[in-house]
Design a protein around this motif. Structure first.
Motif, PDB file in Angstrom:
ATOM      1  N   VAL A  79      24.764  -2.788   8.723  1.00 28.56           N
ATOM      2  CA  VAL A  79      26.218  -2.266   9.069  1.00 28.56           C
ATOM      3  C   VAL A  79      26.216  -1.080   9.524  1.00 28.56           C
ATOM      4  CG1 VAL A  79      28.265  -1.706   7.863  1.00 28.56           C
ATOM      5  CG2 VAL A  79      27.047  -3.725   7.220  1.00 28.56           C
ATOM      6  N   SER A  97      41.837   4.834  13.206  1.00 25.84           N
ATOM      7  CA  SER A  97      42.288   4.003  12.132  1.00 25.84           C
ATOM      8  C   SER A  97      41.593   2.813  12.817  1.00 25.84           C
ATOM      9  CB  SER A  97      43.639   3.632  11.715  1.00 25.84           C
ATOM     10  OG  SER A  97      44.378   4.930  11.466  1.00 25.84           O
ATOM     11  N   HIS A  99      41.622  -0.452  11.779  1.00 25.04           N
ATOM     12  CA  HIS A  99      41.928  -1.976  11.071  1.00 25.04           C
ATOM     13  C   HIS A  99      42.968  -2.265  11.744  1.00 25.04           C
ATOM     14  CE1 HIS A  99      45.507   0.501   9.521  1.00 25.04           C
ATOM     15  NE2 HIS A  99      44.809   1.388   9.582  1.00 25.04           N
ATOM     16  N   ASP A 134      38.360   6.873  -0.999  1.00 22.36           N
ATOM     17  CA  ASP A 134      38.544   5.661   0.303  1.00 22.36           C
ATOM     18  C   ASP A 134      37.306   5.150   0.200  1.00 22.36           C
ATOM     19  OD1 ASP A 134      38.583   4.720   2.792  1.00 22.36           O
ATOM     20  OD2 ASP A 134      40.067   6.281   3.469  1.00 22.36           O
ATOM     21  N   GLY A 136      34.946   3.059   2.181  1.00 20.39           N
ATOM     22  CA  GLY A 136      34.574   2.726   3.568  1.00 20.39           C
ATOM     23  C   GLY A 136      35.584   3.298   4.467  1.00 20.39           C
ATOM     24  N   PRO A 142      43.010   6.634   8.290  1.00 20.08           N
ATOM     25  CA  PRO A 142      43.803   6.381   6.805  1.00 20.08           C
ATOM     26  C   PRO A 142      43.756   7.253   6.031  1.00 20.08           C
ATOM     27  CG  PRO A 142      42.424   4.373   7.343  1.00 20.08           C
ATOM     28  CD  PRO A 142      41.996   5.415   8.254  1.00 20.08           C
ATOM     29  N   ILE A 159      28.814   4.597   5.048  1.00 27.38           N
ATOM     30  CA  ILE A 159      27.586   4.483   5.338  1.00 27.38           C
ATOM     31  C   ILE A 159      26.813   5.144   6.200  1.00 27.38           C
ATOM     32  CG2 ILE A 159      27.445   2.257   6.571  1.00 27.38           C
ATOM     33  CD1 ILE A 159      25.180   2.550   3.260  1.00 27.38           C
ATOM     34  N   GLN A 163      29.933   8.777  11.606  1.00 26.10           N
ATOM     35  CA  GLN A 163      31.287   8.558  11.423  1.00 26.10           C
ATOM     36  C   GLN A 163      31.768   9.618  10.329  1.00 26.10           C
ATOM     37  OE1 GLN A 163      31.953   4.602   9.639  1.00 26.10           O
ATOM     38  NE2 GLN A 163      32.512   3.775  11.475  1.00 26.10           N
ATOM     39  N   GLY A 185      27.466   7.630   2.266  1.00 29.09           N
ATOM     40  CA  GLY A 185      26.495   6.847   1.066  1.00 29.09           C
ATOM     41  C   GLY A 185      27.014   5.563   1.144  1.00 29.09           C
ATOM     42  N   ASN A 186      26.381   4.747  -0.006  1.00 32.96           N
ATOM     43  CA  ASN A 186      26.606   3.344   0.013  1.00 32.96           C
ATOM     44  C   ASN A 186      27.571   2.882  -0.909  1.00 32.96           C
ATOM     45  OD1 ASN A 186      26.314   0.590  -0.200  1.00 32.96           O
ATOM     46  ND2 ASN A 186      24.018   0.501  -0.446  1.00 32.96           N
ATOM     47  N   ALA A 205      37.223  -2.851   4.717  1.00 33.90           N
ATOM     48  CA  ALA A 205      35.856  -2.383   4.470  1.00 33.90           C
ATOM     49  C   ALA A 205      34.997  -3.207   3.632  1.00 33.90           C
ATOM     50  CB  ALA A 205      35.911  -0.913   4.045  1.00 33.90           C
ATOM     51  N   HIS A 208      32.276  -6.091   4.363  1.00 32.51           N
ATOM     52  CA  HIS A 208      30.906  -5.587   4.568  1.00 32.51           C
ATOM     53  C   HIS A 208      29.968  -5.944   3.338  1.00 32.51           C
ATOM     54  CE1 HIS A 208      31.504  -4.391   8.721  1.00 32.51           C
ATOM     55  NE2 HIS A 208      32.393  -3.631   8.251  1.00 32.51           N
TER      56      HIS A 208
HETATM   57  C1  LIG Z   1      36.253  -1.655   9.591  1.00 37.22           C
HETATM   58  S1  LIG Z   1      35.723   0.021   9.287  1.00 37.22           S
HETATM   59  C2  LIG Z   1      37.159   0.567   8.346  1.00 37.22           C
HETATM   60  C3  LIG Z   1      37.425   2.199   8.020  1.00 37.22           C
HETATM   61  C4  LIG Z   1      38.695   2.503   7.260  1.00 37.22           C
HETATM   62  N1  LIG Z   1      38.749   2.207   6.176  1.00 37.22           N
HETATM   63  C5  LIG Z   1      39.623   2.268   8.448  1.00 37.22           C
HETATM   64  O1  LIG Z   1      40.534   1.514   8.091  1.00 37.22           O
HETATM   65  O2  LIG Z   1      39.923   3.119   9.462  1.00 37.22           O
HETATM   66  C6  LIG Z   1      34.790  -0.389   7.806  1.00 37.22           C
HETATM   67  C7  LIG Z   1      33.970   0.909   7.060  1.00 37.22           C
HETATM   68  O3  LIG Z   1      33.239   0.544   5.980  1.00 37.22           O
HETATM   69  C8  LIG Z   1      32.082   1.405   5.781  1.00 37.22           C
HETATM   70  N2  LIG Z   1      31.080   0.475   5.353  1.00 37.22           N
HETATM   71  C9  LIG Z   1      30.554  -0.805   5.128  1.00 37.22           C
HETATM   72  N3  LIG Z   1      29.602  -1.114   4.317  1.00 37.22           N
HETATM   73  C10 LIG Z   1      29.406   0.354   3.895  1.00 37.22           C
HETATM   74  C11 LIG Z   1      28.412   0.277   2.620  1.00 37.22           C
HETATM   75  N4  LIG Z   1      27.705  -0.250   2.121  1.00 37.22           N
HETATM   76  N5  LIG Z   1      28.593   1.787   1.883  1.00 37.22           N
HETATM   77  C12 LIG Z   1      29.501   2.594   2.684  1.00 37.22           C
HETATM   78  N6  LIG Z   1      30.508   2.353   3.816  1.00 37.22           N
HETATM   79  C13 LIG Z   1      30.380   1.123   4.169  1.00 37.22           C
HETATM   80  C14 LIG Z   1      31.680   1.543   7.238  1.00 37.22           C
HETATM   81  O4  LIG Z   1      30.831   2.325   7.552  1.00 37.22           O
HETATM   82  C15 LIG Z   1      33.184   1.739   7.929  1.00 37.22           C
HETATM   83  O5  LIG Z   1      33.529   3.258   7.817  1.00 37.22           O
END
Ligand SMILES: C[S@@+](CC[C@H](N)C(=O)[O-])C[C@H]1O[C@@H](n2cnc3c(N)ncnc32)[C@H](O)[C@@H]1O
Ligand SMILES: C=C(CC[C@@H](C)[C@H]1CC[C@H]2C3=CC[C@H]4[C@H](C)[C@@H](O)CC[C@]4(C)[C@H]3CC[C@]12C)C(C)C
Length: 368
Positions: A79, A97, A99, A134, A136, A142, A159, A163, A185-186, A205, A208
């Motif tokens: 990811v 944003s 989404h 928030d 992800g 947002p 992650i 970003q 972070g995760n 988010a 994922h």
């Molecule tokens: C489609 S984006 C949406 C971002 C935000 N919520 C927005 O609407 O603008 C998905 C987000 O989830 C994060 N993400 C996915 N897997 C993750 C993980 N295991 N830990 C932390 N962040 C994660 C990605 O890095 C990304 O920032």
């Protein structure tokens, strides 16, 4: 015309065209990120194509093998690679944003996006001084809207380090850096103490996560007892038929182009939430009528896509954009077709909303 005059005319017209495409037209949707600034996250220029190939290798593994657990462990890294590849293209062509939102009659995409985001703090009952998580956070579109609307403080986690830097820069520029913090972070194992947030949300988010239980479990842990959590989930709906090859191809197309380990069914979400201890306060597919289609923004942009493809091709030829950008752009174009199809057929929604509460009684349980 003299050959030299013709050559000069062609050069001037060519330069004029490139200038028009790159500088004047700028981003497809939002003037912000410019095409000439397209990087590939933290990936060095010469490694972009290799990383793109590596990204695809994840989907070549059969899903139903004994290696599921092993490949689940690899998901956060895959990811992260995906967001290195797409973040700048998303910002350039969509905005800050990452989404969807239901279309609103007579309103711009920007307004529709903001209204969809502001629904979150309203559902959470967020107040000035509250600390929200928030989950992800992307580059923080947002987060800034929610902090501005509610007066709350927001901590975002992503992650992807690229970003984090983009989000921090945007927060500073918006004058919201004292109330919006970003952590790399995760979300499957978050670096926050138990019961440290008044509320939490995730916007498109958690799809994922290989196991939704893992991320919901972490959100449950870091929420204060009585705290609320809102999530907008990507799911297949009850109209999806696993025996229909068109449906299967559409959903696989969405998974491949959006770094998803496997979409969940709409009816799974509430039971997973309950499994980790949440009470389900409300559940609603925000894409259903009277909401207007969320996918029109993808469809309406078809001409813009062609223009954008041309821009990335020219920029790659001129070596302004790294090699590999065209392939990533093409992948996004394809996923846009699958998403549109998913929306039109109604087999997929990116906005299945769940409002969850960590029971106040969880405080007593935790104290045991
Ligand atoms: C489609 S984006 C949406 C971002 C935000 N919520 C927005 O609407 O603008 C998905 C987000 O989830 C994060 N993400 C996915 N897997 C993750 C993980 N295991 N830990 C932390 N962040 C994660 C990605 O890095 C990304 O920032
Ligand atoms: C929640 C996620 C991301 C959702 C959307 C923000 C993105 C999904 C598909 C993306 C795009 C598709 C086509 C691109 C187009 C070809 C390009 O010219 C300009 C950018 C696009 C419009 C791009 C923008 C972001 C998306 C709509 C997932 C990953 C869970």
């Amino acid at each position: 015309m003299e050959p030299t005059t013709m050559a000069w005319t062609a050069a001037v017209v060519g330069f004029g065209l490139v200038y028009w495409f790159v500088w004047v037209m700028g981003a497809a949707e939002v003037k912000g990120k410019r095409a000439v600034d397209l990087k590939m996250g933290s990936i060095t220029r010469d490694k972009v194509q290799d990383k793109y190939t590596q990204y695809w290798s994840f989907f070549r593994r059969p899903k139903e093998t004994a290696t599921v657990a092993a490949s689940a462990e690899k998901v956060p890294a895959f990811v992260d690679t995906f967001y290195n590849l797409v973040t700048d293209i998303y910002e350039w062509g969509w905005g800050q944003s990452f989404h969807f939102s239901p279309s609103l009659p007579g309103r711009s995409h920007r307004d529709a996006t903001r209204i969809h985001e502001e629904r979150v703090p309203d559902l959470l009952g967020a107040k000035p001084g509250h600390r929200l998580l928030d989950v992800g956070c992307g580059v923080g579109g947002p987060m800034r809207a929610i902090a501005a609307h509610s007066g709350s403080n927001v901590v975002g986690i992503t992650i992807n380090e690229y970003q984090v830097n983009r989000a921090r820069a945007h927060n500073r520029k918006a004058g919201l850096d004292s109330r919006c913090e970003v952590v790399c972070g995760n979300f499957l194992s978050m670096p926050f103490p138990d019961a440290s947030f008044d509320g939490a949300y995730s916007i498109e988010a958690t799809c994922h996560a290989p196991k939704l239980q893992d991320v919901y479990g972490e959100v449950f842990r870091v929420l204060k007892p009585g705290g609320l959590y809102v999530s907008y989930e990507w799911v297949t709906t009850s109209l999806y038929r696993a025996e229909d090859p068109d449906h299967v191809e559409c959903i696989h197309g969405i998974e491949r182009g959006d770094a998803l380990p496997g979409l969940r069914r709409q009816d799974e979400i509430a039971s997973i939430a309950k499994e980790v201890g949440f009470e389900v306060v409300k559940e609603q597919d925000l894409a259903l009528p009277p909401a207007l289609p969320w996918w029109t923004r993808l469809k309406m942009g078809r001409i813009a896509y062609w223009r954008n493809s041309l821009v990335v091709r020219v920029l790659t030829l001129l070596r302004i954009a790294p090699k590999g950008v065209c392939e990533v752009h093409e992948m996004l174009y394809e996923t846009a077709q699958h998403l549109t199809r998913g929306g039109e057929t109604g087999i997929f929604t990116p906005m299945h909303m769940v409002l969850l509460r960590k029971p106040a009684a969880a405080a007593a349980e935790e104290a045991k």
